[in-house]
Motif scaffolding. Structure first.
Motif, short mmCIF file in Angstrom:
data_model
loop_
_atom_site.label_atom_id
_atom_site.label_comp_id
_atom_site.label_asym_id
_atom_site.label_seq_id
_atom_site.Cartn_x
_atom_site.Cartn_y
_atom_site.Cartn_z
N ASN A 1 -6.54 -37.23 -27.94
CA ASN A 1 -7.80 -37.77 -28.47
C ASN A 1 -8.06 -37.32 -29.91
OD1 ASN A 1 -8.37 -39.10 -26.06
ND2 ASN A 1 -9.53 -37.39 -25.22
N GLN A 2 -7.56 -36.14 -30.27
CA GLN A 2 -7.77 -35.64 -31.62
C GLN A 2 -6.83 -36.26 -32.64
OE1 GLN A 2 -10.91 -34.20 -31.09
NE2 GLN A 2 -10.19 -32.95 -32.79
N MET A 3 -5.71 -36.81 -32.18
CA MET A 3 -4.67 -37.24 -33.11
C MET A 3 -5.11 -38.29 -34.13
SD MET A 3 -2.05 -35.51 -33.29
CE MET A 3 -1.01 -36.59 -34.26
N ARG B 1 -4.16 -36.76 -37.54
CA ARG B 1 -3.05 -37.37 -38.25
C ARG B 1 -3.38 -37.55 -39.74
NH1 ARG B 1 -2.53 -41.44 -35.07
NH2 ARG B 1 -1.00 -40.51 -33.65
N GLN B 2 -4.65 -37.84 -40.02
CA GLN B 2 -5.08 -38.02 -41.41
C GLN B 2 -5.38 -36.69 -42.09
OE1 GLN B 2 -4.93 -41.08 -42.68
NE2 GLN B 2 -4.33 -41.86 -40.68
N LYS B 3 -5.94 -35.76 -41.31
CA LYS B 3 -6.45 -34.52 -41.89
C LYS B 3 -5.40 -33.41 -41.96
CE LYS B 3 -10.53 -31.52 -41.36
NZ LYS B 3 -11.71 -31.22 -40.52
N PRO C 1 -1.48 -33.15 -42.03
CA PRO C 1 -0.11 -33.67 -42.07
C PRO C 1 0.87 -32.72 -41.38
CG PRO C 1 -1.16 -33.82 -44.22
CD PRO C 1 -2.08 -33.00 -43.36
N GLY C 2 1.71 -33.29 -40.51
CA GLY C 2 2.71 -32.50 -39.80
C GLY C 2 2.27 -31.98 -38.46
N VAL C 3 0.99 -32.21 -38.08
CA VAL C 3 0.47 -31.65 -36.83
C VAL C 3 1.17 -32.24 -35.61
CG1 VAL C 3 -1.40 -33.34 -36.52
CG2 VAL C 3 -1.66 -31.01 -35.63
N GLU C 4 1.79 -33.42 -35.77
CA GLU C 4 2.47 -34.03 -34.62
C GLU C 4 3.66 -33.19 -34.15
OE1 GLU C 4 3.97 -35.79 -38.48
OE2 GLU C 4 2.01 -35.52 -37.54
N ALA C 5 4.11 -32.25 -34.95
CA ALA C 5 5.23 -31.39 -34.56
C ALA C 5 4.78 -30.14 -33.79
CB ALA C 5 6.02 -30.97 -35.79
N LEU C 6 3.49 -29.99 -33.59
CA LEU C 6 2.95 -28.81 -32.89
C LEU C 6 3.44 -28.75 -31.44
CD1 LEU C 6 0.82 -26.43 -32.87
CD2 LEU C 6 -0.81 -28.14 -32.02
N VAL D 1 -4.43 -25.05 -35.66
CA VAL D 1 -4.17 -26.30 -36.39
C VAL D 1 -4.80 -26.25 -37.77
CG1 VAL D 1 -4.68 -28.77 -36.43
CG2 VAL D 1 -3.88 -27.70 -34.31
N GLU D 2 -6.04 -25.79 -37.85
CA GLU D 2 -6.74 -25.70 -39.13
C GLU D 2 -6.00 -24.77 -40.10
OE1 GLU D 2 -9.50 -25.97 -42.17
OE2 GLU D 2 -9.54 -27.15 -40.32
#
Length: 405
Positions: free
Chosen positions: A323-325, A329-331, A333-338, A400-401
């Motif tokens: 739900n956060q993605m 995804r905009q805020k 960058p690269g969080v999809e690799a977490l 993440v932040e």
């Protein structure tokens, strides 16, 4: 983790702002199941699919009402900030609709043409040529999509007759795949002769059997450098469709075959159409070909685990990340690799949690009621009490932040 799979070299095709083939990543696409003439319903579903991660969305264009709606659908999507390219799915009357509704022809980014459904006899070549000429006129890409359920009857008959007379005839499975490949390549050759550049063509040869699909795409990849769209047609519902599609596409992707994929799941009544997008993403991410969203590692549970608690936490964290993605995804960058680990007992819990970016090892049956949290391989804090879930979610947010902002 980055893969070392060597991709089959293909032409790079631009479909709107999306690149397919060449050195571009494998693209995930989907298709609406709304009546395209229902503009509001179709726009809403396209936006849902795009937000889920569908990078191309195909819509049915089967009659005058649907053709007349396409330009309005594109306008409404643009007004709402959704720039996903639209693919028009044409059968039987596509030549007429593209000619009669130029706004439709212009609004679409790609035309899907099934060579088995463009006409028969003398009409076939003229109607196929008309669609290709529209693509040339409006500078659009074309997918020539052969489907084993709708092969050109004339081609089937001639190739079957020739095979029967051969000194060493092919078996039934081999001649079927040969007909599929021949149909695709002959149609592509005709399109090029008419004037459509090779870098405007995507090919597909869809079958409903796993081994049949693998066989036909291996042949196709050996004999051309066109960009290839993969999909198991009529894959089925639920786990059957997911497993069959995963089995077929994973083999081909491992061989470096495939530039764009669609998972053709039959949705359950009232089911979520975006499931096919998620499955496609998960196949690519599991194989290390792309990363779309943070991964949650969770053990299956056993007699050691207090199953309902850790299962609920794993599910809650997975849903929360998904739900956060759209925002992350905009805020970030690269969080999809977490990578996040939610483990249920002391056996593998601490080890898996250390290997993840952030992980929690929940107490199992008979263990001390404490949940150590590991961040970047180091124990950061031990959570206790009734608010472990909320506290762990907050730790994920803070991680993440700190790491991705």
């Amino acid at each position: 983790m980055k893969t070392t799979i060597q991709r089959h070299k293909t032409q790079c095709v631009r479909i709107g702002h999306v690149r397919v083939g060449g050195d571009a990543p494998v693209v995930v696409q989907s298709m609406t199941n709304t009546d395209t003439a229902d503009i509001a319903g179709t726009v809403a579903q396209i936006i849902d699919l795009a937000r889920a991660g569908s990078e191309l969305v195909r819509i049915t264009v089967n009659n005058e009402e649907s053709a007349a709606a396409v330009a309005q659908i594109r306008q409404q999507l643009d007004a709402q900030g959704c720039d996903v390219p639209l693919v028009g799915d044409f059968h039987f009357n596509g030549h007429r609709l593209l000619e009669d509704y130029p706004e439709c022809a212009q609004a679409l980014a790609k035309y899907r043409i099934n060579p088995g459904n463009v006409g028969s006899g003398e009409k076939r070549d003229a109607q196929f040529a008309s669609m290709i000429e529209a693509a040339i006129k409006y500078d659009k890409a074309v997918r020539i999509g052969v489907n084993w359920g709708s092969l050109d009857k004339g081609l089937v008959a001639s190739m079957m007759d020739a095979n029967a007379k051969a000194d060493e005839p092919l078996d039934a499975e081999s001649i079927m795949s040969e007909i599929m490949v021949t149909s695709a390549l002959q149609s592509a050759d005709k399109a090029v002769e008419i004037g459509l550049p090779k870098d405007k063509i995507v090919l597909s040869c869809k079958m409903s059997g796993v081994q049949d699909l693998i066989r036909v795409y291996e042949k196709l990849a050996q004999r051309c450098d066109y960009a290839l769209h993969l999909g198991l047609t009529e894959a089925g519902m639920g786990s059957k469709g997911i497993v069959a599609s995963t089995a077929a596409l994973s083999v081909l992707l491992q061989e470096g075959i495939g530039d764009t994929i669609r998972i053709s799941l039959t949705p359950e009544p009232g089911g979520d159409r975006t499931q096919e997008v998620r499955v496609g993403q998960e196949i690519l991410q599991s194989m290390g070909l792309r990363a779309f969203m943070p991964q949650v590692i969770a053990c299956p549970g056993c007699g050691r685990t207090t199953s309902t608690y850790f299962q609920q936490l794993a599910q809650d964290i997975q849903s929360y990340l998904r739900n956060q993605m759209p925002i992350w995804r905009q805020k970030y960058p690269g969080v999809e690799a977490l990578n996040v680990a939610v483990m249920g007992c002391v056996v593998n819990g601490p080890g898996e949690s250390k290997h993840a970016d952030i992980g929690i090892s929940l107490p199992g049956t008979g263990e001390r009621p404490a949940a150590p949290v590991f961040i970047d391989g180091e124990k950061a804090v031990t959570l206790k009490g009734d608010k472990i879930a909320e506290e762990f979610q907050q730790l994920v947010n803070e991680y993440v932040e700190k790491r991705f902002s």
